[in-house]
Design an enzyme around this catalytic site. Structure first.
Site, PDB file in Angstrom:
ATOM      1  N   ARG A  17     -20.018  40.261 -11.968  1.00 60.75           N
ATOM      2  CA  ARG A  17     -20.423  39.969 -10.468  1.00 60.75           C
ATOM      3  C   ARG A  17     -19.149  39.639  -9.886  1.00 60.75           C
ATOM      4  NH1 ARG A  17     -22.557  35.320 -13.252  1.00 60.75           N
ATOM      5  NH2 ARG A  17     -21.358  33.431 -12.688  1.00 60.75           N
ATOM      6  N   TYR A 157      -9.886  22.660 -10.055  1.00 59.58           N
ATOM      7  CA  TYR A 157      -9.758  24.317  -9.850  1.00 59.58           C
ATOM      8  C   TYR A 157      -8.339  24.664  -9.031  1.00 59.58           C
ATOM      9  CZ  TYR A 157     -10.946  28.623  -7.710  1.00 59.58           C
ATOM     10  OH  TYR A 157     -10.857  30.152  -7.366  1.00 59.58           O
TER      11      TYR A 157
HETATM   12  P1  NAP Z   1     -18.370  34.721  -9.828  1.00 59.98           P
HETATM   13  O1  NAP Z   1     -19.042  35.516  -8.922  1.00 59.98           O
HETATM   14  O2  NAP Z   1     -18.918  33.464 -10.149  1.00 59.98           O
HETATM   15  O3  NAP Z   1     -18.135  35.511 -11.051  1.00 59.98           O
HETATM   16  C1  NAP Z   1     -17.576  35.122 -12.186  1.00 59.98           C
HETATM   17  C2  NAP Z   1     -17.535  36.038 -13.255  1.00 59.98           C
HETATM   18  O4  NAP Z   1     -16.588  35.375 -14.435  1.00 59.98           O
HETATM   19  C3  NAP Z   1     -18.743  36.398 -13.751  1.00 59.98           C
HETATM   20  O5  NAP Z   1     -18.784  37.583 -14.327  1.00 59.98           O
HETATM   21  C4  NAP Z   1     -19.084  35.446 -15.020  1.00 59.98           C
HETATM   22  O6  NAP Z   1     -19.919  35.895 -15.769  1.00 59.98           O
HETATM   23  C5  NAP Z   1     -17.468  35.370 -15.503  1.00 59.98           C
HETATM   24  N1  NAP Z   1     -17.275  34.050 -16.322  1.00 59.98           N
HETATM   25  C6  NAP Z   1     -17.204  32.940 -15.865  1.00 59.98           C
HETATM   26  N2  NAP Z   1     -17.297  31.901 -16.830  1.00 59.98           N
HETATM   27  C7  NAP Z   1     -16.900  32.775 -17.916  1.00 59.98           C
HETATM   28  C8  NAP Z   1     -16.874  32.628 -19.316  1.00 59.98           C
HETATM   29  N3  NAP Z   1     -16.711  31.055 -19.925  1.00 59.98           N
HETATM   30  N4  NAP Z   1     -16.363  33.453 -20.439  1.00 59.98           N
HETATM   31  C9  NAP Z   1     -16.686  34.782 -19.706  1.00 59.98           C
HETATM   32  N5  NAP Z   1     -16.710  35.136 -18.419  1.00 59.98           N
HETATM   33  C10 NAP Z   1     -17.014  34.117 -17.649  1.00 59.98           C
HETATM   34  O7  NAP Z   1     -16.787  34.448  -9.262  1.00 59.98           O
HETATM   35  P2  NAP Z   1     -16.115  35.124  -8.257  1.00 59.98           P
HETATM   36  O8  NAP Z   1     -16.391  34.350  -6.795  1.00 59.98           O
HETATM   37  O9  NAP Z   1     -16.429  36.511  -8.087  1.00 59.98           O
HETATM   38  O10 NAP Z   1     -14.627  34.617  -8.589  1.00 59.98           O
HETATM   39  C11 NAP Z   1     -13.892  35.474  -9.562  1.00 59.98           C
HETATM   40  C12 NAP Z   1     -12.417  34.864  -9.505  1.00 59.98           C
HETATM   41  O11 NAP Z   1     -11.986  34.928  -8.097  1.00 59.98           O
HETATM   42  C13 NAP Z   1     -12.310  33.745 -10.098  1.00 59.98           C
HETATM   43  O12 NAP Z   1     -11.136  33.479 -10.657  1.00 59.98           O
HETATM   44  C14 NAP Z   1     -12.115  32.828  -8.950  1.00 59.98           C
HETATM   45  O13 NAP Z   1     -11.265  31.554  -9.065  1.00 59.98           O
HETATM   46  C15 NAP Z   1     -11.409  33.705  -7.849  1.00 59.98           C
HETATM   47  N6  NAP Z   1     -11.548  33.660  -6.477  1.00 59.98           N
HETATM   48  C16 NAP Z   1     -12.806  33.638  -5.858  1.00 59.98           C
HETATM   49  C17 NAP Z   1     -12.799  33.503  -4.591  1.00 59.98           C
HETATM   50  C18 NAP Z   1     -14.186  33.808  -3.881  1.00 59.98           C
HETATM   51  O14 NAP Z   1     -14.301  33.376  -2.457  1.00 59.98           O
HETATM   52  N7  NAP Z   1     -15.119  34.239  -4.174  1.00 59.98           N
HETATM   53  C19 NAP Z   1     -11.860  33.064  -3.773  1.00 59.98           C
HETATM   54  C20 NAP Z   1     -10.551  32.807  -4.426  1.00 59.98           C
HETATM   55  C21 NAP Z   1     -10.522  32.911  -5.704  1.00 59.98           C
HETATM   56  P3  NAP Z   1     -20.735  35.028 -16.818  1.00 59.98           P
HETATM   57  O15 NAP Z   1     -21.020  33.886 -16.188  1.00 59.98           O
HETATM   58  O16 NAP Z   1     -21.980  35.864 -17.041  1.00 59.98           O
HETATM   59  O17 NAP Z   1     -20.056  34.605 -17.997  1.00 59.98           O
END
Ligand code: NAP
Length: 259
Positions: A17, A157
């Site tokens: 996701r 974080y």
């Molecule tokens: P998200 O929607 O919460 O998705 C996180 C993904 O990581 C999911 O597929 C989740 O699947 C997986 N995950 C989490 N914990 C895990 C574990 N222990 N083992 C295996 N898989 C795991 O997050 P997102 O917002 O897309 O963020 C993705 C990345 O972008 C992160 O590194 C975040 O720090 C970075 N980021 C995001 C933003 C933003 O605005 N969204 C901004 C800057 C940086 P499961 O929960 O099913 O394991």
């Protein structure tokens, strides 16, 4: 014109996701064979279904990356299914908000085990396969939070996202001889399922602090990743690309209001 990446083996951690799914979709649409790694079966299955319905190739592997043995499972999974790993997108990350005054050792360990340790172990596990193939690409999803900005509740974080960059600068030197590059993307505020839950008003206020006037899309991040995975980006290593619509640029609110 970029060289097609058709048939390349791409692993996307956290590809079920959010940003990771965006990366998986964009790589699959470019012809790569994508392996999604996540814990939750339903989301992973839906992600694969979405990609295959669009004509792409993808499968999933369920693993909790907080556990150190998952890194080997990930590399073995890519080897069994695709014969190796050409591109590893270390994207899985968690961002539970906890004020520093209330933060426990467990809170810190949890964030670092997924955001930093699993990234390092996954790269180490995939490295022999990349070396055997004559090179590879590692693309880390870091953040502006930590390396450039701060936000209350996210001190652990932010520290983990800055740690990713500290790691990659040395890793880039160590891996260069094997023709493996490692770079990071620093997204700003990207619209994902989780962010959408915060409501329209919140999203509008966030967008108003971004010079380009909108939040980022997962595709904005994914296209930067696709570029870093391209043959044409082969001379770039140890670097970062900020994908934030200019969010980190204004030195004050006045800078935006006066524009
Ligand atoms: P998200 O929607 O919460 O998705 C996180 C993904 O990581 C999911 O597929 C989740 O699947 C997986 N995950 C989490 N914990 C895990 C574990 N222990 N083992 C295996 N898989 C795991 O997050 P997102 O917002 O897309 O963020 C993705 C990345 O972008 C992160 O590194 C975040 O720090 C970075 N980021 C995001 C933003 C933003 O605005 N969204 C901004 C800057 C940086 P499961 O929960 O099913 O394991």
């Amino acid at each position: 014109m970029f060289t097609p990446i058709t048939g390349r083996s791409v692993v996307v951690t956290g590809g079920s996701r959010g940003i990771g799914l965006g990366i998986a979709r964009v790589f699959a649409a470019a012809g790569a064979r994508v392996l999604i790694v996540a814990r939750g079966k339903e989301a992973a299955r839906d992600a694969v279904a979405q990609i295959t319905a669009a004509g792409g190739q993808a499968s999933y592997l369920l693993a909790d990356l907080a556990e150190s043995r998952s890194a080997d499972a990930l590399a073995r999974g890519a080897l069994d299914r695709h014969g190796g790993v050409d591109v590893l997108c270390c994207n899985a990350g968690i961002y539970p908000a906890v004020p520093l005054r209330e933060m426990t050792a467990e809170d810190i360990d949890q964030v670092f085990s997924v955001n930093v340790r699993s990234m390092m172990l996954s790269i180490r596990a995939c490295l022999p396969h990349m070396e055997r193939a004559g090179g590879g690409r590692v693309i880390v999803t870091s953040s502006i939070t930590g390396p450039i900005t701060g936000y209350p509740g996210w001190s652990h974080y932010g520290a983990s996202k800055a740690a990713q960059l500290g790691f990659l600068r040395t890793a880039a030197i160590e891996l260069a001889g094997a023709r493996v590059t490692i770079n990071a993307i620093l997204p700003g505020n990207i619209v994902t399922e989780g962010l959408e839950d915060l409501g329209e008003d919140y999203l509008r206020r966030m967008a108003s602090s971004i010079p380009l006037g909108r939040l980022g899309s997962v595709e904005d991040v994914a296209h930067a990743a696709l570029f870093l995975a391209s043959d044409e980006a082969g001379y770039i290593t140890g670097q970062t690309i900020v994908v934030d619509g200019g969010q980190v640029l204004p030195e004050s609110l006045a800078a935006l209001e006066d524009a």
